[in-house]
Design an enzyme around this catalytic site. Structure first.
Site, PDB file in Angstrom:
ATOM      1  N   ALA A  95       2.395   2.515  -2.584  1.00 56.07           N
ATOM      2  CA  ALA A  95       3.811   2.157  -3.379  1.00 56.07           C
ATOM      3  C   ALA A  95       3.973   3.156  -4.366  1.00 56.07           C
ATOM      4  O   ALA A  95       4.894   3.052  -5.243  1.00 56.07           O
ATOM      5  CB  ALA A  95       3.757   1.039  -4.023  1.00 56.07           C
TER       6      ALA A  95
ATOM      7  N   SER B 156       5.079   6.427  -3.751  1.00 55.57           N
ATOM      8  CA  SER B 156       6.027   7.475  -3.536  1.00 55.57           C
ATOM      9  C   SER B 156       6.714   6.794  -1.987  1.00 55.57           C
ATOM     10  O   SER B 156       6.215   5.799  -1.466  1.00 55.57           O
ATOM     11  CB  SER B 156       5.187   8.514  -3.210  1.00 55.57           C
ATOM     12  OG  SER B 156       4.584   8.621  -2.189  1.00 55.57           O
ATOM     13  N   GLY B 157       7.911   7.474  -1.656  1.00 52.90           N
ATOM     14  CA  GLY B 157       8.658   7.206  -0.372  1.00 52.90           C
ATOM     15  C   GLY B 157       8.941   6.017  -0.227  1.00 52.90           C
ATOM     16  O   GLY B 157       9.523   5.227  -1.153  1.00 52.90           O
TER      17      GLY B 157
ATOM     18  N   THR C 285       0.986  -1.164  -0.108  1.00 50.90           N
ATOM     19  CA  THR C 285      -0.026  -0.042  -0.042  1.00 50.90           C
ATOM     20  C   THR C 285       0.839   1.174   0.003  1.00 50.90           C
ATOM     21  O   THR C 285       2.134   1.161   0.699  1.00 50.90           O
ATOM     22  CB  THR C 285      -0.853   0.043   1.282  1.00 50.90           C
ATOM     23  OG1 THR C 285      -0.103   0.158   2.516  1.00 50.90           O
ATOM     24  CG2 THR C 285      -1.731  -1.243   1.355  1.00 50.90           C
TER      25      THR C 285
ATOM     26  N   TYR D  75      -1.102  10.786  15.060  1.00 52.74           N
ATOM     27  CA  TYR D  75      -0.073   9.893  14.325  1.00 52.74           C
ATOM     28  C   TYR D  75       0.517   8.940  15.260  1.00 52.74           C
ATOM     29  O   TYR D  75       0.565   7.585  15.126  1.00 52.74           O
ATOM     30  CB  TYR D  75       0.961  10.809  13.568  1.00 52.74           C
ATOM     31  CG  TYR D  75       2.068   9.959  12.804  1.00 52.74           C
ATOM     32  CD1 TYR D  75       1.809   9.151  11.605  1.00 52.74           C
ATOM     33  CD2 TYR D  75       3.192   9.635  13.805  1.00 52.74           C
ATOM     34  CE1 TYR D  75       2.979   8.751  11.020  1.00 52.74           C
ATOM     35  CE2 TYR D  75       4.102   8.894  13.021  1.00 52.74           C
ATOM     36  CZ  TYR D  75       4.010   8.237  11.832  1.00 52.74           C
ATOM     37  OH  TYR D  75       5.061   7.500  11.213  1.00 52.74           O
TER      38      TYR D  75
END
Length: 334
Positions: free
Chosen positions: A54, A56-57, A52, A213
């Site tokens: 996928a 970027s980053g 999930t 977060y």
């Protein structure tokens, strides 16, 4: 002459800036040395991996590495435009054309169900499920159409539901793996499943902008350990990890004016490639084939604090989460 012994203010400022740059460089070097290194060339041919976020980053770098190893990768993404760009880039670089893009909004329960329905209808087996997508919201929370706090829905409830819906396909693998990208920031949170406002804080406001977060990462770790216990006796493992503090798009929601102060700190962050190493290790390494329910940093097991390992609360969170994501008796059970 200034109190620091400089003849003019410009010299003093230049010296301070130089000093700060040196300190930041030393921190960056230390983070590089401690980020973990996984040098195995083990191939993943014949393996199907869902990642999930996928596009970027860390997720993109994880997909890039696994593509080089020959894996078949399902890129589960919300932004299909950037997903397409990432797919084309990775395919061109690796020569691996076995990269599929499928849409999912992990914060939306109907979207998670639609994605899972598609996967169940088209895939005979899933070997690895990597819960990588995440968000770090600013000061104010948001509520999804499902009545869930947005950060918790994205980072925890969506993955919780998706794991249930795909568990039967993971059990068909010779050695299924579930990898959950969490964070050491869980240490700054606590969760009491007996309090609905704790596990679904839709009216929450904090002067600490990423508390939600932290709370979601606390929940992820509790979920990982309860999941591992429930999977005992199967061929599926579940582990979580801290990737390091990474310079990715997850921090785009840091509000102004904190974002200004945040910029120099970002210079010390690890790169997405460095951040992906532990995810790759937990996906590929034979060393962790039988290891489950543990927390990793820098490709090594790290001890968790006692608060997050409270077994009774882990079980209570699981039961409360089943209700909040509206799991039914017809859904796969774990």
């Amino acid at each position: 002459m200034s109190s620091l012994g400089f003849n003019d203010p410009l010299t003093a400022i230049a010296s301070v800036v130089t000093g700060v740059a040196i300190v930041l460089s030393l921190i960056k070097y230390y983070l590089y040395l401690t980020c973990g290194h996984f040098t195995s060339t083990r191939k993943m041919d014949g393996k199907t991996v869902i990642i999930t976020g996928a596009n970027s980053g860390i997720g993109k770098e994880t997909a890039r590495d696994l593509a080089k190893r020959g894996a078949r990768i399902i890129m589960a993404c919300r932004n299909m435009e950037t997903a397409k760009q990432a797919q084309e880039e990775i395919m061109a670089e690796t020569g691996n054309t076995k990269l599929l893009i499928k849409h999912i909004d992990i914060s939306s329960l109907p979207s998670v169900r639609a994605f899972a329905k598609d996967i169940v209808a088209t895939e005979p087996v899933i070997d690895v499920l990597i819960h990588n997508a995440g968000v770090a919201q600013g000061f104010n929370n948001k509520v999804t159409p499902d009545g869930l706090e947005f950060t918790m829905a994205t980072n925890y409830y969506g993955p919780f539901l998706l794991t249930h819906l795909l568990i039967d396909l993971l059990k068909k693998s010779d050695q299924g793996r579930i990898v959950i990208v969490s964070s050491k920031l869980y240490q700054f949170a606590s969760l009491n499943p007996a309090n609905i406002n704790s596990i679904n804080p839709i009216n929450y406001f904090s002067l600490f902008p990423i508390h939600l977060y932290n709370l979601s990462k606390f929940a992820e770790i509790m979920f990982t350990q309860e999941l591992a216990r429930r999977l005992q006796g199967t061929k599926v493992t579940a582990n979580c990890l801290h990737p390091g503090v990474i310079d990715t798009g997850i921090w785009r929601n840091v509000p102004f004016p904190i974002s200004i102060l945040f910029k120099p700190i970002q210079m010390c962050f690890r790169t997405p490639e460095e951040g992906a190493r532990t995810s790759i290790y937990l996906t590929v390494s034979p060393d962790v084939e039988t290891i489950s329910g543990l927390y990793f940093r820098g490709c090594k097991v790290h001890q968790l604090n006692r608060r997050v390992q409270h077994v009774a609360r882990q079980h209570a969170l699981w039961e409360a989460s089943k209700k909040l994501v509206k799991l039914t008796d017809e859904d796969p059970q774990i």
